[in-house]
Design a protein around this motif. Structure first.
Motif, PDB file in Angstrom:
ATOM      1  N   LEU A  95     -20.754 -29.166  70.296  1.00 15.07           N
ATOM      2  CA  LEU A  95     -20.976 -28.638  71.641  1.00 15.07           C
ATOM      3  C   LEU A  95     -20.042 -27.455  71.864  1.00 15.07           C
ATOM      4  N   HIS A  96     -20.624 -26.276  72.081  1.00 14.14           N
ATOM      5  CA  HIS A  96     -19.841 -25.077  72.370  1.00 14.14           C
ATOM      6  C   HIS A  96     -19.718 -24.949  73.883  1.00 14.14           C
ATOM      7  N   THR A  97     -18.499 -24.991  74.383  1.00 13.80           N
ATOM      8  CA  THR A  97     -18.252 -24.952  75.819  1.00 13.80           C
ATOM      9  C   THR A  97     -17.542 -23.668  76.213  1.00 13.80           C
ATOM     10  N   ARG A  98     -17.600 -23.358  77.505  1.00 10.99           N
ATOM     11  CA  ARG A  98     -16.923 -22.171  78.006  1.00 10.99           C
ATOM     12  C   ARG A  98     -15.427 -22.393  78.173  1.00 10.99           C
ATOM     13  N   ASP A  99     -15.034 -23.579  78.668  1.00 12.75           N
ATOM     14  CA  ASP A  99     -13.643 -23.810  79.034  1.00 12.75           C
ATOM     15  C   ASP A  99     -12.835 -24.563  77.989  1.00 12.75           C
ATOM     16  N   HIS A 100     -13.498 -25.329  77.120  1.00 11.85           N
ATOM     17  CA  HIS A 100     -12.767 -26.162  76.166  1.00 11.85           C
ATOM     18  C   HIS A 100     -13.107 -25.860  74.709  1.00 11.85           C
ATOM     19  N   GLY A 101     -13.810 -24.761  74.475  1.00 13.28           N
ATOM     20  CA  GLY A 101     -14.080 -24.353  73.103  1.00 13.28           C
ATOM     21  C   GLY A 101     -15.146 -25.191  72.430  1.00 13.28           C
ATOM     22  N   ALA A 102     -15.071 -25.251  71.109  1.00  7.60           N
ATOM     23  CA  ALA A 102     -16.050 -25.988  70.306  1.00  7.60           C
ATOM     24  C   ALA A 102     -15.599 -27.434  70.175  1.00  7.60           C
ATOM     25  N   LEU A 103     -16.455 -28.369  70.599  1.00 10.99           N
ATOM     26  CA  LEU A 103     -16.106 -29.789  70.601  1.00 10.99           C
ATOM     27  C   LEU A 103     -16.966 -30.559  69.610  1.00 10.99           C
TER      28      LEU A 103
ATOM     29  N   ALA B 195     -11.412 -16.181  70.242  1.00  4.54           N
ATOM     30  CA  ALA B 195     -10.761 -16.248  71.551  1.00  4.54           C
ATOM     31  C   ALA B 195     -11.153 -17.438  72.411  1.00  4.54           C
ATOM     32  N   LEU B 196     -12.204 -18.190  72.064  1.00  3.02           N
ATOM     33  CA  LEU B 196     -12.672 -19.256  72.943  1.00  3.02           C
ATOM     34  C   LEU B 196     -12.853 -20.599  72.256  1.00  3.02           C
ATOM     35  N   ALA B 197     -12.984 -20.608  70.946  1.00  5.17           N
ATOM     36  CA  ALA B 197     -13.363 -21.833  70.241  1.00  5.17           C
ATOM     37  C   ALA B 197     -12.277 -22.899  70.284  1.00  5.17           C
ATOM     38  N   GLU B 198     -11.000 -22.505  70.317  1.00  3.22           N
ATOM     39  CA  GLU B 198      -9.902 -23.461  70.325  1.00  3.22           C
ATOM     40  C   GLU B 198      -8.901 -23.089  71.418  1.00  3.22           C
ATOM     41  N   PRO B 199      -8.131 -24.063  71.893  1.00  2.00           N
ATOM     42  CA  PRO B 199      -7.156 -23.757  72.950  1.00  2.00           C
ATOM     43  C   PRO B 199      -6.036 -22.853  72.444  1.00  2.00           C
ATOM     44  N   ASN B 200      -5.405 -22.165  73.375  1.00  2.00           N
ATOM     45  CA  ASN B 200      -4.272 -21.282  73.088  1.00  2.00           C
ATOM     46  C   ASN B 200      -4.587 -20.224  72.037  1.00  2.00           C
TER      47      ASN B 200
ATOM     48  N   ASP C 132     -15.831 -33.479  59.305  1.00  2.00           N
ATOM     49  CA  ASP C 132     -17.256 -33.613  58.989  1.00  2.00           C
ATOM     50  C   ASP C 132     -18.152 -32.828  59.940  1.00  2.00           C
ATOM     51  N   TRP C 133     -17.564 -32.107  60.879  1.00  2.00           N
ATOM     52  CA  TRP C 133     -18.331 -31.326  61.855  1.00  2.00           C
ATOM     53  C   TRP C 133     -18.274 -29.841  61.511  1.00  2.00           C
ATOM     54  N   ASN C 134     -19.374 -29.177  61.692  1.00  2.00           N
ATOM     55  CA  ASN C 134     -19.398 -27.715  61.578  1.00  2.00           C
ATOM     56  C   ASN C 134     -19.244 -27.149  62.986  1.00  2.00           C
ATOM     57  N   LEU C 135     -18.050 -26.668  63.304  1.00  4.88           N
ATOM     58  CA  LEU C 135     -17.752 -26.190  64.651  1.00  4.88           C
ATOM     59  C   LEU C 135     -17.914 -24.686  64.789  1.00  4.88           C
ATOM     60  N   GLU C 136     -18.453 -24.037  63.785  1.00  2.47           N
ATOM     61  CA  GLU C 136     -18.564 -22.581  63.805  1.00  2.47           C
ATOM     62  C   GLU C 136     -19.700 -22.127  64.725  1.00  2.47           C
ATOM     63  N   MET C 137     -19.421 -21.093  65.510  1.00  2.35           N
ATOM     64  CA  MET C 137     -20.459 -20.456  66.319  1.00  2.35           C
ATOM     65  C   MET C 137     -21.155 -19.404  65.468  1.00  2.35           C
ATOM     66  N   ARG C 138     -22.469 -19.509  65.340  1.00  8.29           N
ATOM     67  CA  ARG C 138     -23.236 -18.565  64.527  1.00  8.29           C
ATOM     68  C   ARG C 138     -23.995 -17.597  65.422  1.00  8.29           C
ATOM     69  N   ASP C 139     -24.210 -16.389  64.909  1.00  8.21           N
ATOM     70  CA  ASP C 139     -24.922 -15.392  65.717  1.00  8.21           C
ATOM     71  C   ASP C 139     -26.337 -15.844  66.052  1.00  8.21           C
ATOM     72  N   GLU C 140     -26.978 -16.572  65.150  1.00 10.26           N
ATOM     73  CA  GLU C 140     -28.338 -17.040  65.429  1.00 10.26           C
ATOM     74  C   GLU C 140     -28.337 -18.065  66.566  1.00 10.26           C
ATOM     75  N   ASP C 141     -27.257 -18.854  66.679  1.00  6.74           N
ATOM     76  CA  ASP C 141     -27.158 -19.800  67.783  1.00  6.74           C
ATOM     77  C   ASP C 141     -26.982 -19.068  69.109  1.00  6.74           C
ATOM     78  N   VAL C 142     -26.184 -17.991  69.100  1.00  6.27           N
ATOM     79  CA  VAL C 142     -25.991 -17.200  70.314  1.00  6.27           C
ATOM     80  C   VAL C 142     -27.320 -16.634  70.787  1.00  6.27           C
ATOM     81  N   LEU C 143     -28.077 -16.043  69.856  1.00  2.00           N
ATOM     82  CA  LEU C 143     -29.327 -15.390  70.233  1.00  2.00           C
ATOM     83  C   LEU C 143     -30.398 -16.402  70.628  1.00  2.00           C
TER      84      LEU C 143
END
Length: 652
Positions: free
Chosen positions: A147-155, A231-236, A262-273
């Motif tokens: 789950l990619h979130t705005r306030d808490h990054g990739a969960l 800048a957003l995926a992880e805190p600090n 075991d999780w793929n937390l990467e944000m991919r450009d295809e997911d954004v689009l």
């Protein structure tokens, strides 16, 4: 929850004295984080269970570093009624890390994703309930997800779907799938979380940030993915990206990646689009009180979205933009004539920008390409076997783009030499430390996929014919330009793709202003002289009450004094009502100003498939229009109320 509530619970359950105040407050906060997970398992979610499920109790004990699970159950018994009605809390990054570290091994998580319904919504099913607090759905299926979130990054999260055993519908977080029709039917409204790919989810709040970055910052999907990761995926992120600067005060930074191998937390450009397109479609359906329906098959998400994107594109043509009927005192003027009658004066402005998508190489062919790697549509694929030289219909030689003619082969050699030379020059620029704008041409790349290139050469013909010029077309062809029609205040009414050139037939303008009531008093266009000539020669009276001046910039720079028709009918000074106190009533250069914004998308959309290309640009215009209108309202530029049915009766 008051202090009296806590004191009363401690009196009734003396065993709670084993917890200190910090442990108690953390139990209360972690229990609120787990509450949705607990509630969804209850037959009736209005009441808390007498005891916690074992996996939740184990998770809370581990998060609180408590060895006695019975103490957790005692705390639950003491505070369950208060916790059940407690408002949702805003968890900190450290709390999410601690909770998930304990929860993931128990196949649950913070923000465990569930369907929004607990009972079947099919009114023809015996398991149908209009009270969704009652559970009739069964057969849970749980998977790992991101789950990619705005306030808490990739969960790292878990997601669970439920099924109805009677009608065999399976319910997910944002849609359900009918067993019979194999259609993906989305719920009404726009959910907080969207599934953009298999086991990948993005918050709607984050997708809204992405969409606004695209509109106002020309940020591509690939760049948004990079920004999110950095800048957003992880805190600090400021500490993670500058470890040397913060190493003294923050030597250790917690990371969800360390507990979610075991999780793929990467944000991919295809997911954004894909997320942007799905989010925009759901917004559009919600605005029109409709429901989004997509095929549910094994195709990719981008392919699944295509029919709905094409349907919205069709609705946007001509009068489809929501601000098509816009009017304000910057583009709609009401004045009195000499007899005291109220008259209106409204302007529209038209211009093109050389943004384009790949299209068939046959001039003005509008048929879509089978893929972006093709140069011809399905109807003209046979032309790929003909020589690239204009007017030469000889078959190409295998491995070449031209026939066996030596002069034609020389043009092909020049074309491929161009590519090699371009690569060499770019390499030199890089060594010199100069930024290279286009890095797409690399060694071994097929130059055929480059944009259309026209190469000319002189060819010695027969003595009586003299020399002649050979022209060859290589590479993929692009559409000529994107045409915009807008008001002088900056609101864009419509967009259309011109495949050949800036046509003078005015068909685009007729689609935007299809009735006499909708035509403006002035239509400002840099090619109005040709448009006016064409309409007079064909006796086209659609715009008979519309003045057609050329905008001031183009008239001074690109229109000849010797063109009497242009000077007589299209000189802006020939329209005295267009001028007030020595100034133009309308901003005739609005198109040039708007093209500065619109042209920023050229690098983003240049390789898009045509359906996604059209949807993307229309959505950018729609969002910018809303911003422009809000700005106009804030500055008091809305004295007129123009009912759509009054000005445009035949379109309502």
């Amino acid at each position: 929850m008051s202090l009296q509530d806590i004191v009363s619970a401690l009196q009734r359950f003396p065993g709670l004295s084993a917890l200190n105040f910090h442990g108690l407050t953390q139990f209360l906060r972690y229990s609120c984080m787990a509450r949705e997970n607990v509630a969804f398992r209850q037959v009736n979610s209005r009441r808390p269970p007498p005891v916690l499920p074992v996996d939740i109790a184990t998770t809370l004990a581990s998060a609180l570093n408590v060895a006695d699970i019975q103490l957790i159950q005692t705390c639950w018994a003491a505070f369950k009624e208060l916790l059940w009605d407690h408002p949702a809390i805003t968890a900190s990054s450290d709390e999410i890390y601690t909770y998930n570290k304990a929860a993931l091994i128990n196949s649950t998580s913070y923000r465990h994703i569930y369907p929004p319904v607990r009972a079947c919504t099919n009114p023809h099913c015996s398991h149908y309930r209009n009270n969704h607090e009652t559970l009739t759905l069964t057969d849970p299926s749980t998977h790992k997800a991101t789950l990619h979130t705005r306030d808490h990054g990739a969960l790292p999260v878990y997601t669970t779907s439920l099924s109805c055993r009677k009608c065999h519908r399976r319910y997910y977080n944002d849609h359900y799938v009918s067993h019979e029709s194999r259609l993906r039917v989305y719920y009404t409204g726009v959910p907080d979380v969207l599934q953009v790919a298999k086991h990948f989810f993005i918050e709607s709040a984050l997708l809204e940030v992405f969409a606004n970055g695209m509109v106002f910052g020309w940020i591509s999907a690939s760049n948004w993915a990079r920004i999110y990761e950095c800048a957003l995926a992880e805190p600090n992120p400021h500490m993670r990206n500058n470890r040397l600067a913060f190493s003294a005060s923050h030597a250790v930074l917690t990371s969800l990646k360390s507990i979610a191998a075991d999780w793929n937390l990467e944000m991919r450009d295809e997911d954004v689009l894909n997320g942007f397109y799905l989010y925009s479609l759901l917004l559009d359906r919600a605005e029109h009180q409709g429901i989004l329906v997509l095929p549910d098959d094994e195709s990719r998400q981008r392919d699944r979205l295509q029919p709905a994107l094409a349907e919205r594109n069709k609705a946007m043509e001509g009068t489809g933009q929501e601000h098509w009927a816009h009017a304000c005192d910057l583009c709609f003027i009401v004045f009195e004539d000499d007899a005291g009658n109220l008259l209106k004066m409204q302007s529209a402005h038209c211009d093109g920008d050389t943004i384009g998508h790949r299209c068939c190489k046959v001039h003005d062919c509008k048929a879509p390409l089978p893929s972006n790697r093709d140069h011809h549509c399905s109807k003209h694929t046979h032309l790929a076997l003909e020589c690239a030289v204009v007017e030469c219909t000889a078959k190409v030689v295998a491995g070449h783009r031209t026939c066996a003619d030596s002069a034609h082969r020389a043009l092909e050699t020049a074309y491929f030499s161009r590519g090699k030379a371009l690569f060499q020059l770019r390499s030199r620029l890089k060594k010199a430390g100069v930024a290279v704008p286009n890095d797409s041409l690399l060694p071994g790349d097929n130059v055929e996929d480059d944009d259309e290139v026209i190469i000319e050469a002189s060819c010695d013909g027969k003595a009586e014919a003299g020399n002649r010029t050979l022209r060859a077309y290589f590479g993929a062809r692009r559409t000529h330009n994107e045409q915009l029609i807008m008001r002088s205040c900056g609101v864009i009414l419509a967009r259309a793709t011109l495949f050949g050139s800036e046509s003078v037939s005015a068909e685009f303008a007729k689609r935007v202003f299809p009735t006499p009531e909708s035509t403006p008093e002035f239509f400002v266009f840099d090619n109005n002289c040709q448009l006016d000539k064409h309409q007079r020669s064909t006796k086209d009276t659609h715009f008979k009450n519309t003045g057609k001046p050329v905008d001031v910039f183009h008239f001074k720079c690109k229109h000849k004094l010797t063109d009497l028709h242009c000077q007589r009918y299209c000189n802006p000074a020939a329209f005295p009502e267009f001028i007030c106190d020595g100034k133009w009533r309308f901003n005739t250069s609005i198109c040039e100003q708007t093209n500065v914004w619109f042209g920023g998308f050229i690098s983003i959309v240049q390789d898009m498939e045509v359906t996604r290309y059209n949807f993307y640009l229309d959505e950018m215009i729609k969002r910018r229009n809303r911003y422009i209108v809000a700005q106009l309202e804030g500055k008091g530029h809305f004295p007129w109320t123009i009912p759509r049915q009054t000005l445009f009766p035949k379109l309502v």
